[in-house]
Scaffold this motif. Structure first.
Motif, PDB file in Angstrom:
ATOM      1  N   TRP B 230      -8.593  55.717  81.557  1.00 46.37           N
ATOM      2  CA  TRP B 230      -7.893  56.718  80.740  1.00 46.37           C
ATOM      3  C   TRP B 230      -7.037  57.632  81.599  1.00 46.37           C
ATOM      4  N   SER B 242      -3.710  54.665  76.792  1.00 46.05           N
ATOM      5  CA  SER B 242      -3.982  53.997  78.060  1.00 46.05           C
ATOM      6  C   SER B 242      -4.582  52.628  77.764  1.00 46.05           C
ATOM      7  N   LEU B 244      -7.044  50.120  78.877  1.00 49.05           N
ATOM      8  CA  LEU B 244      -8.198  50.107  79.774  1.00 49.05           C
ATOM      9  C   LEU B 244      -8.500  48.701  80.268  1.00 49.05           C
ATOM     10  N   ASP B 280      -9.346  53.986  74.846  1.00 51.77           N
ATOM     11  CA  ASP B 280     -10.249  55.134  74.860  1.00 51.77           C
ATOM     12  C   ASP B 280     -10.242  55.752  73.466  1.00 51.77           C
ATOM     13  N   ASP B 283      -7.792  58.434  72.533  1.00 54.68           N
ATOM     14  CA  ASP B 283      -6.421  58.033  72.234  1.00 54.68           C
ATOM     15  C   ASP B 283      -6.305  57.602  70.779  1.00 54.68           C
TER      16      ASP B 283
END
Ligand SMILES: Nc1ncnc2c1ncn2[C@@H]1O[C@H](COP(=O)(O)OP(=O)(O)OP(=O)(O)O)[C@@H](O)[C@H]1O
Ligand SMILES: Nc1ncnc2c1ncn2[C@@H]1O[C@H](COP(=O)(O)OP(=O)(O)OP(=O)(O)O)[C@@H](O)[C@H]1O
Ligand SMILES: [Mg+2]
Ligand SMILES: [Mg+2]
Lengths: 345, 311, 309, 520
Positions: B230, B242, B244, B280, B283
């Motif tokens: 993140w 982001s 991941l 995440d 988000d």
């Protein structure tokens, strides 16, 4: 004698500071000595590992030394090793050969790669008087980028099972082209023998032969050489190319003996370490072997520290740098003077 | 003080649980991704108490020596990261049949009884990032900044492009490389060159150089997309998403199996279907109302295996 | 790839901005390096000076939230590191290259270790508190103006001050300078310390301009680029500054070209290749002139040397 | 003859000075005085301690014992700066100018006019210009010092001393590199300085000029003062005897043989002006067996270049050089010195270069290294590419022995030898190969009178043994004493080529300055 004392003193200072750093990290005061023991005689293979590291250092040091003898600063040993490594890996794929020939072909190709990468700098210096310090330094960066480009475009390794390779590397070289190792427990390989032979021949040539005489003369007294009828520019050019050849050989030996493929981003700092090896030896061919061995111990100790302790790998590099500082903080005037003499020309 | 904890000669290869495990990675310590993978081992250490260690910052020419030393010191499993070390494991593993090896984040499967390859696929997470970008772009031009033009970076790009096209057919993707994974200024400049060509959403896959990409996006009031973990806190407010790469959990899962006697050789893919986290939650929660359902659909489809990415 | 710049104006603007941005720290370091070169000290430690002071700037700016205190700390650190370099090379007579490289290695390691110890964030740390140097336009900071000003000041110092005259004399012929009664070593120190001070500013630019970020080895070779600039310029600050700009601009052009589909590795090697080509052209032009005159002379007849066989 | 009448006050007093360098006792309880407004000459053999004594006075060397008084005040100099502040300035044996800097910059270096560190360039340049005018030392203010002939460089050195307000001016062998005209200029300048009340100390190996210019002459030998006398108490012969410790015989010119076969023929040689110096135009002359031919020229006239072409160091642009041309073989590449030089040496050419330090020897290698010049094709010294060190060292030992070189042995470094001894080493090395043609450039430069005489005799012996010698010298006396024929080069042309009998100092002087433009 004073020289010996000097080195002993330097080693003592280095040891002291290294032990201090380790003890600050919570290890016992003798920890660094223990690391040194482990890295040299701690196991039957530790000593072989030291020699394994001595091998490329000896050659890259020699590469720098040969150029330095004629007054050139070949800061491009790094790049020449790299290109040599690539060439040596490629020839194995392009030209599969039976056992001994395959090894020879790889070595010849590596040498060719080193020469090729030294050539533009050597020519520019000889024909146009272009400062080789800058050109060799710049071509190091270019070597890294260009080799990557080249491998990516044409020789990228295939992954078994059709997966994706992540780093830029060639396929493994043919088994025939691998330099035999002495034992599966150490990376030490036949390259050591090659390196020793090359270094011994070079030392003999530099210190006992007419060629060596001419190279020393060219490096230390260009006008004296001219007066003696020595073809100054030609000798310097030749020495530059030989320097590149030795660097290329170092690349080939690392590739055929240890890496077994060309790996982008590998062989980092091998050239610059070689330069340090040579400078600490004050560009003396005999001292070179001792210096390479010393750096070999240092390098192996770095690895042992990272295995045996939780000390930061960065701290370990600081320790090595301190050793080098201790060894160099001393009249290594010779090279500086050569540099000055060149500037005055 | 502490004395040295190992000696190279004490090579006992007890593969029993409660042993110890080592991660060898080719990046120096402090490499965010290496730390992410190591966090998996640390989690294992927290749960089972087995000793874990990370060895980092070694050069390719020393890999073999490091792996060999790890085996001789009794680490089991020996975990390595990425291809270069995977190749080394491939050649060394047959000599050490009593030690198990895990190759993380690589596609190399040597097909040996004591080697397991843990594939952590970035394409799915990149696909979601693409969905975000396709929806968020106003100019119809988006950017991708890689650290270097490498196959694995291409995977990010490919997933990203697929997602963006799915969200906005005909979207234009600019691709550049910073040429370094450690130079934020280069990343920033490369991003700026894309911004000056109209890109308004920029994703990076350039490690530390990527920080510069996110910074450039923030400075130009454009949108940046973080990578690997993140990065919403890098340039506050301008990195809403982001992609991941859930390497920690993947490594943890595989290593746990290995230390509990359930080691399985072959490829172990850690993707959405296996429970990998691709984004995440913060988000997702922060997405605008119109975008959130679209994203949720894509996530569900990935988990259900309905979307195959040809990357 | 597919890009086209929205306008040629945007392209030029990008190149100018990125060029100046890249060149700023190099200009500082190259001007500093010029002083060392003038007294014939080959300052290979520029990279170490830059990195050490970058870290100091970052550390202090993070702690105090003042970039200016950070700048001060950087200048101090650069100067101290330079003093170490001068002591080892000038006073102890150690080889400049060895010391320079060893210092480079040591500083990378030390800053990495300190970063971990102080910020508990190995590799890199993004500061929320450290400020940012004021920007003149886009990513061109006011410090870029200072860099240009220092290049000019460096020129004035070199050619219009007593100290400059003395330093050049010392560099060109230490024996003659000694004979003229100059304290050779003290001027060498002075020049190297000036290198350190300027590298200090250059180092501060790195973590406090775009991102408030320090990352291990973040100088990424610009110290060596500065060394190349100094050698290219033969120690003349104006030329060294120009070389730094040249380098910054070629690398910016390279970045711009990438989006036109040129292979990125080739484009990224542009600044390095361009430097070599520039050197070649410089040599070619000077030598061609001489060679042409020589050839004209030769046309008058063939020279022969005969000996008794 | 200098004025001997007015009273002389001892301005400089050196008393009981001793100085040792390791085992070498360079100065042993030396006491010397020098009066104001007078010239005091210091003479003596090579290594007698002259330069060391003067360095004590100028703060370069700190004495082990003894006192220095200037104008009655006792001084302890630790640096040259101390001496400068006390009004002592020295012009060294080897000029110490920064080559790439302008004349005026060199003059003011270290004592620049300016405010708060800013250099006042115009002011500085003007001051130097005025000074030069006042003392009639016409130097080009803006030229790079390195581009100037030695004579002008020396004037710059003198200006440097004057600029620093020196009352005591030391000149260490200032004339050894000067042509007669240039020497006249120097003496004129010295007269000016005397008139201004300066105290002059003057070192020279040339007795005539010592007798012509000095009021007092002090003779040193082995670090001691042998005698110290007023000029009018001296004669040339006696002075020579007290320097050398014996009488000096005139050299034996032998009976001049019939003109032998041509050894060297130079035809229409041309050299452009690009070779960092003046060019050569249409040079033609021949040298025969048994001849010693002198080459004279004011520095910058092209005589040096001419010798470089003949010795193969510089490729001519046009023309032909034939060495010992009975059967003529063209050297592969006339334009590559690396190819012509070995061929010339093989054909019997030997060369004593003007610059013994950078050209004649390799400074940081043992003497045997430098002894091998031109001998590496000889299997005696180098077999199958391997150098035979015992032979090389034996060679060096022989050169040292036969040349009367003061050196610790074949392993001594050239830089440890005094200038004169290094010169002897080079000369002997070149003589050893029994040259057919010996090109000797300034062979007696910096050599004391006794040794110089022996050396000239050796040149004559080469000719007597059937070889030929080209002797370049700025010392017309030397040429007139040693040569059979003299060639004068002016402005790149040979303007005079005459037998010695037909030459006088005056006629040579006129040719040197281009006054008698009678082409050869
Ligand atoms: N190629 C050569 N041929 C002959 N003599 C040489 C040669 N190279 C060096 N020498 C000289 O021989 C002497 C003894 O040399 P040795 O073999 O011990 O070399 P060194 O002095 O240790 O090495 P270096 O040449 O690096 O100074 C040295 O003073 C050296 O100058
Ligand atoms: N720095 C020094 N180190 C060692 N010995 C020295 C040094 N300077 C001079 N000497 C020795 O001291 C003695 C006197 O030398 P000095 O230079 O004074 O002689 P000189 O009379 O000037 O000779 P010359 O006529 O050749 O110039 C010589 O033996 C010389 O080798
Ligand atoms: Mg003397
Ligand atoms: Mg003398």
């Amino acid at each position: 004698m004073s020289r010996v004392l000097r080195y002993v003193a330097a080693a003592a200072i280095g040891l002291f500071v290294a032990s201090l750093i380790l003890s600050l990290q919570g290890y016992s005061a003798g920890a660094f000595l223990e690391v040194l023991r482990m890295a040299t005689i701690g196991s039957p293979y530790a000593f072989l590992d030291v020699l394994r590291w001595t091998t490329p250092l000896l050659l890259s040091g020699l590469a720098f030394l040969i150029a330095a003898r004629v007054g050139y600063f070949n800061l491009g040993v790094e790049g020449q090793i790299y290109v040599g490594s690539l060439f040596s890996a490629l020839i194995s794929h392009l030209l599969p050969l039976p056992p001994v020939l395959a090894i020879l072909a790889g070595i010849v190709a590596g040498i060719a790669g080193g020469v090729l990468w030294a050539l533009p700098c050597a020519w520019l210096a000889k024909r146009w008087g272009v400062n080789e310090v800058v050109t060799t330094l710049m071509l190091n960066y270019v070597a890294v980028l260009l080799c990557t480009f080249f491998v990516k475009q044409f020789f990228l390794a295939k992954v078994a099972g059709g997966g994706t390779i992540q780093t830029i590397t060639t396929d493994k070289i043919e088994a025939n082209a691998e330099l035999p190792v002495f034992t599966p427990f150490s990376g030490l390989n036949l390259g050591l023998l090659l390196a020793l032979i090359v270094a011994a021949v070079a030392a003999f040539v530099l210190m006992r032969t007419r060629t060596g005489y001419e190279l020393s003369a060219v490096g230390e007294g260009p006008r004296f050489s001219q007066f003696s009828g020595i073809p100054v520019h030609k000798r310097r050019f030749q020495a530059f190319l030989v320097s590149g050849a030795v660097a290329g050989l170092a690349g080939a030996i690392e590739t055929q003996g240890v890496l077994h493929s060309f790996i982008a981003g590998s062989l980092d700092n091998m050239g610059f370490n070689g330069m340090l090896v040579s400078l600490v030896a004050m560009n003396n061919p005999i001292g070179l072997a001792a210096s390479a061995f010393f750096f070999g111990i240092l390098q192996n100790s770095q690895l042992v520290i990272s295995q045996a302790t939780t000390v930061s790998s960065y701290l370990v590099t600081v320790v090595s740098a301190l050793f080098i500082l201790a060894f160099a903080a001393n009249p290594t005037r010779f090279l500086v003077d050569t540099w000055r003499a060149r500037r005055e020309r | 003080g502490e004395s040295l904890n190992t000696s190279a000669s004490s090579a006992d290869s007890s593969a029993a649980a409660g042993g110890k495990s080592v991660l060898i990675s080719s990046q120096p310590e402090g490499d965010a991704f290496g730390d992410l993978v190591f966090s998996g081992l640390q989690k294992l250490n927290g749960e089972t108490g087995i000793e874990v260690k990370q060895i980092a910052g070694v050069q390719p020419s020393a890999y073999e020596q490091q792996v060999r030393a790890a085996v001789q010191q009794g680490y089991n499993p020996v975990v390595v990261l990425w291809d270069d070390l995977a190749n080394v494991v491939t050649s060394l593993a047959p000599s050490f049949p009593d030690t198990n090896f895990m190759i993380v984040d690589s596609y190399i499967d040597p097909k040996l009884a004591n080697v397991e390859t843990v594939v952590i696929d970035p394409t799915q997470a990149a696909y979601l990032a693409g969905i975000y970008a396709g929806n968020a772009t106003k100019t119809g031009t988006i950017g991708f900044v890689g650290g270097a033009e490498q196959p694995v970076i291409e995977k990010y790009r490919c997933g990203y492009l697929a997602g963006a096209e799915a969200a906005k057919p005909g979207v234009k993707l600019l691709t550049s490389y910073s040429g370094s994974f450690t130079d934020p200024t280069k990343g920033q400049q490369v991003a700026n060159s894309q911004i000056s060509q109209g890109a308004d959403v920029l994703m990076h896959a350039a490690n530390k150089s990527g920080l510069g990409v996110l910074q450039a996006a923030a400075a130009a009031k454009k949108t940046g997309i973080g990578v690997d973990f993140w990065q919403g806190d890098v340039a506050a407010g301008s990195v809403p998403w982001s992609a991941l790469k859930d390497a920690g959990t993947g490594t943890y899962t595989a290593a746990k199996n290995a230390t509990s006697g359930n080691f399985k050789s072959g490829i172990f893919t850690w993707g959405a279907q296996e429970g990998a986290e691709l984004f995440d939650q913060r988000d997702l929660d922060g997405l605008p109302a119109d975008l959130k359902p679209k994203m949720q659909t894509a996530i569900d489809d990935l988990k259900a295996g309905k979307i195959t990415l040809n990357c | 790839m597919n890009g086209e710049f929205a306008s040629i104006g945007a392209l030029l603007l990008f190149v100018v901005v990125a060029g100046f941005q890249s060149a700023t720290p190099i200009m500082f370091a190259a001007t500093g390096g010029s002083f060392s070169a003038q007294v014939n000290v080959f300052n290979v430690a520029l990279e170490a000076l830059l990195l050490g002071s970058a870290f100091a700037a970052f550390l202090v700016a993070d702690a105090t939230t003042s970039v200016w205190l950070g700048l001060l700390a950087a200048m101090l650190t650069g100067t101290l590191l330079a003093a170490l370099f001068a002591f080892l090379t000038v006073t102890l007579g150690a080889n400049e290259i060895v010391i320079g490289f060893a210092m480079n290695i040591a500083v990378v390691g030390l800053t990495a270790v300190l970063l971990t110890t102080i910020f508990d964030s190995p590799g890199s740390y993004l500061s929320a508190t450290a400020g940012k140097f004021p920007m003149l336009y886009s990513d061109i900071g006011w410090l870029a103006v200072l860099a240009v000003a220092l290049v000019l000041l460096g020129h004035l110092h070199t050619f219009h001050t007593r100290a400059g005259l003395r330093m050049r004399a010392i560099g060109q012929d230490p024996a003659a300078a000694l004979a003229a009664g100059l304290r050779v070593n003290s001027y060498k120190y002075r020049a190297v310390l000036m290198s350190g001070l300027l590298c200090g500013i250059g180092g501060a630019v790195l973590p406090l301009s775009g991102l408030q970020l320090f990352s291990v080895g973040m100088t990424a070779g610009i110290g060596f680029i500065a060394i190349a600039a100094v050698i290219l310029a033969d120690g003349r600050p104006l030329l060294a500054g120009a070389a730094a700009l040249f380098f910054g601009f070629t690398s910016a052009i390279g970045i711009a070209l990438q989006t036109y589909g040129f292979p990125n590795e080739l484009v990224l090697s542009l600044p390095y290749v361009a430097t070599v080509v520039a050197l070649f052209v410089k040599a070619y032009v000077t030598r061609r002139r001489a060679a042409a005159a020589k050839a004209a002379q030769r046309e008058r007849g063939q020279a022969r040397i005969l000996v008794n066989a | 003859m200098p004025d001997q009448q007015s009273p002389a006050v001892s301005y400089v007093e050196l008393a009981g000075i001793s100085k040792s360098f390791g085992d070498v006792r360079a100065l042993d309880d030396v006491t010397v005085t020098a009066p104001q407004g007078r010239v005091t000459a210091i003479v003596g053999e090579n290594g007698a301690g002259k330069s060391t004594l003067m360095k004590v006075l100028s703060g370069v060397v700190t004495p082990d014992r003894g006192t220095v008084r200037i104008g009655g005040v006792e001084r302890h100099f630790r640096t040259t700066r101390d001496a400068t502040l006390a009004g002592v300035g020295m012009v060294y044996q080897e000029t110490a100018l920064v080559a790439a800097m302008s004349v005026w910059e060199n003059v003011v270096l270290g004592w620049e006019p300016g405010q708060r560190g800013i250099l006042r360039r115009k002011h500085a340049r003007r001051t130097v210009g005025e000074l030069a005018e006042r003392y009639s030392l016409p130097v080009p203010l803006d030229a790079h010092a390195g581009d100037l002939p030695v004579s002008i460089q020396q004037q710059v050195e003198i200006l440097k001393v004057l600029y620093r307000n020196a009352d005591v001016v030391i000149l260490d062998e200032p004339t050894s590199v000067l042509t007669p005209q240039e020497r006249e200029g120097l003496f004129a300048a010295m007269l000016n300085l005397q008139a201004e009340g300066k105290t002059l100390l003057f070192i020279s190996h040339k007795l005539d000029e010592v007798l012509a210019s000095a009021h007092h002459v002090t003779v040193m030998r082995h670090g001691r003062i042998v005698s110290s006398q007023r000029n009018d108490e001296l004669d040339r012969r006696g002075l020579a005897r007290s320097i050398v410790g014996r009488d000096i015989a005139p050299i034996d010119l032998g009976t001049r043989p019939e003109r032998g076969a041509t050894v060297l023929s130079v035809q229409h040689v041309e050299l452009g002006a690009l070779h960092e110096g003046p060019g050569i135009r249409e040079a033609s002359f021949e040298v025969a067996r048994g001849e010693v031919v002198g080459v004279a020229g004011v520095s910058g006239s092209g005589q040096h270049e001419l010798l470089q072409v003949i010795s193969g160091l510089v490729a001519p642009d046009a023309g032909t050089v034939v060495l010992d041309g009975r059967t003529r073989k063209e050297v592969d590449s006339a334009s590559d010195p690396a190819a012509t030089l070995p061929a010339l040496r093989k054909a019997g050419m030997s060369h004593i270069p003007a610059d013994r330090n950078a050209v004649g020897t390799l400074r940081r290698r043992p003497l045997w290294f430098s002894a091998l010049v031109g001998r590496l094709d000889d299997p005696e010294y180098c077999r199958r590419g391997v150098i035979r060190r015992p032979a090389a060292r034996a060679l060096a030992e022989r050169i040292i022995r036969e040349g009367g070189v003061k050196a610790s042995g074949p392993d001594a470094l050239p830089e440890s030898l005094s200038g004169g001894n290094l010169q002897k080493f080079i000369v002997q090395r070149e003589l050893l190969s029994d040259p057919v043609l010996l090109v000797a450039e300034e062979p007696t430069h910096g050599i004391d009178i006794g040794a110089a005489r022996d050396l000239r005799q050796k040149l004559r012996d080469v000719a007597a043994d059937g070889g030929a010698v080209l002797l370049a010298s700025t010392d017309l006396d030397e040429l007139l004493e040693t040569c059979d024929r003299i060639i004068v080069v002016f402005d790149g042309r040979i303007v005079l080529d005459a037998d010695r009998q037909d030459c006088t100092e005056e006629s040579l002087g006129a040719a040197l300055t281009g006054l008698s433009a009678v082409p050869a």
